[in-house]
Design a protein around this motif. Structure first.
Motif, PDB file in Angstrom:
ATOM      1  N   GLN A 213      54.068  -3.693 -33.012  1.00 47.85           N
ATOM      2  CA  GLN A 213      54.330  -4.890 -32.221  1.00 47.85           C
ATOM      3  C   GLN A 213      54.099  -6.146 -33.054  1.00 47.85           C
ATOM      4  OE1 GLN A 213      52.318  -4.680 -28.297  1.00 47.85           O
ATOM      5  NE2 GLN A 213      51.805  -2.570 -28.823  1.00 47.85           N
ATOM      6  N   ALA A 214      55.104  -7.019 -33.103  1.00 52.65           N
ATOM      7  CA  ALA A 214      55.032  -8.241 -33.905  1.00 52.65           C
ATOM      8  C   ALA A 214      54.479  -9.404 -33.089  1.00 52.65           C
ATOM      9  CB  ALA A 214      56.405  -8.598 -34.450  1.00 52.65           C
ATOM     10  N   VAL A 215      53.503 -10.102 -33.646  1.00 52.87           N
ATOM     11  CA  VAL A 215      52.944 -11.299 -33.014  1.00 52.87           C
ATOM     12  C   VAL A 215      53.751 -12.526 -33.421  1.00 52.87           C
ATOM     13  CG1 VAL A 215      50.910 -12.791 -32.807  1.00 52.87           C
ATOM     14  CG2 VAL A 215      50.645 -10.301 -32.929  1.00 52.87           C
ATOM     15  N   LEU A 216      53.960 -12.707 -34.724  1.00 51.52           N
ATOM     16  CA  LEU A 216      54.756 -13.815 -35.255  1.00 51.52           C
ATOM     17  C   LEU A 216      55.684 -13.276 -36.333  1.00 51.52           C
ATOM     18  CD1 LEU A 216      52.045 -16.597 -35.905  1.00 51.52           C
ATOM     19  CD2 LEU A 216      53.484 -16.349 -33.885  1.00 51.52           C
ATOM     20  N   SER A 217      56.857 -13.886 -36.452  1.00 49.61           N
ATOM     21  CA  SER A 217      57.740 -13.547 -37.558  1.00 49.61           C
ATOM     22  C   SER A 217      58.680 -14.706 -37.855  1.00 49.61           C
ATOM     23  CB  SER A 217      58.549 -12.277 -37.264  1.00 49.61           C
ATOM     24  OG  SER A 217      59.474 -12.498 -36.215  1.00 49.61           O
TER      25      SER A 217
ATOM     26  N   GLY B 298      56.074 -13.057 -30.573  1.00 49.26           N
ATOM     27  CA  GLY B 298      56.141 -11.875 -29.730  1.00 49.26           C
ATOM     28  C   GLY B 298      57.235 -10.890 -30.070  1.00 49.26           C
ATOM     29  N   ARG B 299      57.868 -11.058 -31.232  1.00 53.39           N
ATOM     30  CA  ARG B 299      58.868 -10.075 -31.649  1.00 53.39           C
ATOM     31  C   ARG B 299      59.287 -10.308 -33.097  1.00 53.39           C
ATOM     32  NH1 ARG B 299      65.190 -11.321 -30.160  1.00 53.39           N
ATOM     33  NH2 ARG B 299      65.308 -13.347 -31.204  1.00 53.39           N
TER      34      ARG B 299
ATOM     35  N   PHE C 118      56.053  -7.600 -28.604  1.00 55.57           N
ATOM     36  CA  PHE C 118      54.611  -7.599 -28.405  1.00 55.57           C
ATOM     37  C   PHE C 118      54.286  -7.491 -26.920  1.00 55.57           C
ATOM     38  CE2 PHE C 118      50.413  -9.655 -28.038  1.00 55.57           C
ATOM     39  CZ  PHE C 118      49.717  -8.958 -29.004  1.00 55.57           C
ATOM     40  N   ARG C 119      53.348  -6.610 -26.589  1.00 58.46           N
ATOM     41  CA  ARG C 119      52.868  -6.494 -25.214  1.00 58.46           C
ATOM     42  C   ARG C 119      51.422  -6.956 -25.180  1.00 58.46           C
ATOM     43  NH1 ARG C 119      50.947  -2.386 -21.412  1.00 58.46           N
ATOM     44  NH2 ARG C 119      50.870  -0.787 -23.039  1.00 58.46           N
ATOM     45  N   GLY C 120      51.230  -8.127 -24.592  1.00 57.74           N
ATOM     46  CA  GLY C 120      49.891  -8.687 -24.546  1.00 57.74           C
ATOM     47  C   GLY C 120      49.929 -10.187 -24.385  1.00 57.74           C
ATOM     48  N   THR C 121      48.978 -10.873 -24.996  1.00 56.01           N
ATOM     49  CA  THR C 121      48.769 -12.299 -24.813  1.00 56.01           C
ATOM     50  C   THR C 121      48.713 -13.000 -26.161  1.00 56.01           C
ATOM     51  OG1 THR C 121      47.442 -11.765 -22.855  1.00 56.01           O
ATOM     52  CG2 THR C 121      47.243 -13.990 -23.710  1.00 56.01           C
ATOM     53  N   VAL C 122      49.347 -14.176 -26.243  1.00 55.65           N
ATOM     54  CA  VAL C 122      49.351 -14.972 -27.480  1.00 55.65           C
ATOM     55  C   VAL C 122      48.953 -16.398 -27.132  1.00 55.65           C
ATOM     56  CG1 VAL C 122      50.705 -15.777 -29.453  1.00 55.65           C
ATOM     57  CG2 VAL C 122      51.190 -13.532 -28.444  1.00 55.65           C
ATOM     58  N   ASP C 123      48.219 -17.032 -28.023  1.00 57.90           N
ATOM     59  CA  ASP C 123      47.774 -18.406 -27.787  1.00 57.90           C
ATOM     60  C   ASP C 123      47.593 -19.115 -29.126  1.00 57.90           C
ATOM     61  OD1 ASP C 123      47.048 -20.580 -26.247  1.00 57.90           O
ATOM     62  OD2 ASP C 123      45.297 -19.633 -25.338  1.00 57.90           O
TER      63      ASP C 123
END
Length: 273
Positions: free
Chosen positions: A134-138, A233-234, A242-247
């Motif tokens: 799962q990608a957080v940032l790209s 998130g991708r 990404f499955r979850g939370t980003v901040d």
């Protein structure tokens, strides 16, 4: 309590051959005090800071007055806690929630190109450390990600991946966090993830929760320029939703120093950083 924003999603897949640092002689080395000193002396320039407290009309504003906003796509939504007894956001009162099924946020163009020094950072909490990468940032090019920060399912750890050229199946440089496992507790604070590409030093540095592990620095001479917007998130190339939370998403031109990275990792927002 919160608002929900929706839009269509499109993703394309690609498979890349990965060369993991440590498997190649001389490709990675332990971090010593001398390595950090090679970072650029000039202060980084903030190109984007998205606190993700709100997204009116599906647009999460950039604190930088001339900076690019993040547009929410798919089922991406901003959770906003107005109840002191409710679930806490990762930082502040709001954060970005993603279900991993085709939702993400993105800028319309790349806030940093990748052909020089840059810094990317975000706080992220996995919904589950499962069998999906799962990608957080790209930052995408035409056929490869210039860089991606992601949870690697095969290792169960956070990693940074850089494609050496903008071609499908291009060789990759990968840096894995070997010490801290991802925080996927539903009430946890997640992990702060930051990547510094120091072009003059030819170094890629990966910080987790403000710390640089001995295995988290790699030699990298990659210099091609990203052509697509920052993806939260991708991966626009491989999916990896990404499955979850980003901040607290941040982007800087220039290499942030360790003190600055440690400040970013705070659980209190630092708007002037």
């Amino acid at each position: 309590m919160y608002d929900r924003y929706r839009a269509a999603s499109v993703a394309s897949g690609a498979v890349a051959l990965v060369f993991t640092l440590g498997a190649l002689p001389g490709a990675a080395y332990a971090v010593g005090q001398g390595n950090e000193a090679r970072a650029e002396e000039t202060s980084p320039s903030r190109e984007g800071y998205w606190p993700l407290e709100e997204a009116p009309g599906g647009i999460a504003p950039n604190v930088e007055p001339e900076g690019l906003p993040l547009t929410l796509n798919g089922d991406a939504w901003i959770y906003h806690n107005e109840d002191i007894f409710g679930d806490a956001a990762l930082v502040g009162l709001g954060d970005l929630r993603l279900d991993g099924d085709g939702d993400w946020a993105a800028t319309s163009a790349a806030p940093v190109g990748g052909d020089g020094s840059f810094t990317l950072a975000a706080r992220a909490r996995l919904a589950a450390a499962d069998d999906r990468t799962q990608a957080v940032l790209s930052l995408p090019g035409s056929d490869a990600d210039r860089i991606a920060i992601r949870y690697q399912a095969a290792s169960g750890k956070w990693e940074v991946v850089v494609s050496t050229e903008d071609k499908a199946n291009a060789p990759q440089v990968a840096v894995t966090e070997e010490q801290d496992l991802p925080d996927d507790h539903s009430q946890g604070v997640g992990d702060h993830l930051a990547v510094v590409f120091d072009a003059p030093a030819h170094e890629l540095r990966f910080y987790v929760n403000g710390q640089l592990a001995n295995t988290s620095t790699a030699v990298d001479t990659t210099s091609w320029t990203a052509s697509g917007g920052l993806q939260v998130g991708r991966s626009a190339i491989r999916g990896e939703y990404f499955r979850g939370t980003v901040d607290e998403v941040r982007a800087y031109s220039g290499a942030a120093n360790p003190t600055m990275i440690n400040q970013m990792a705070s659980l209190t927002g630092v708007p002037d950083l």
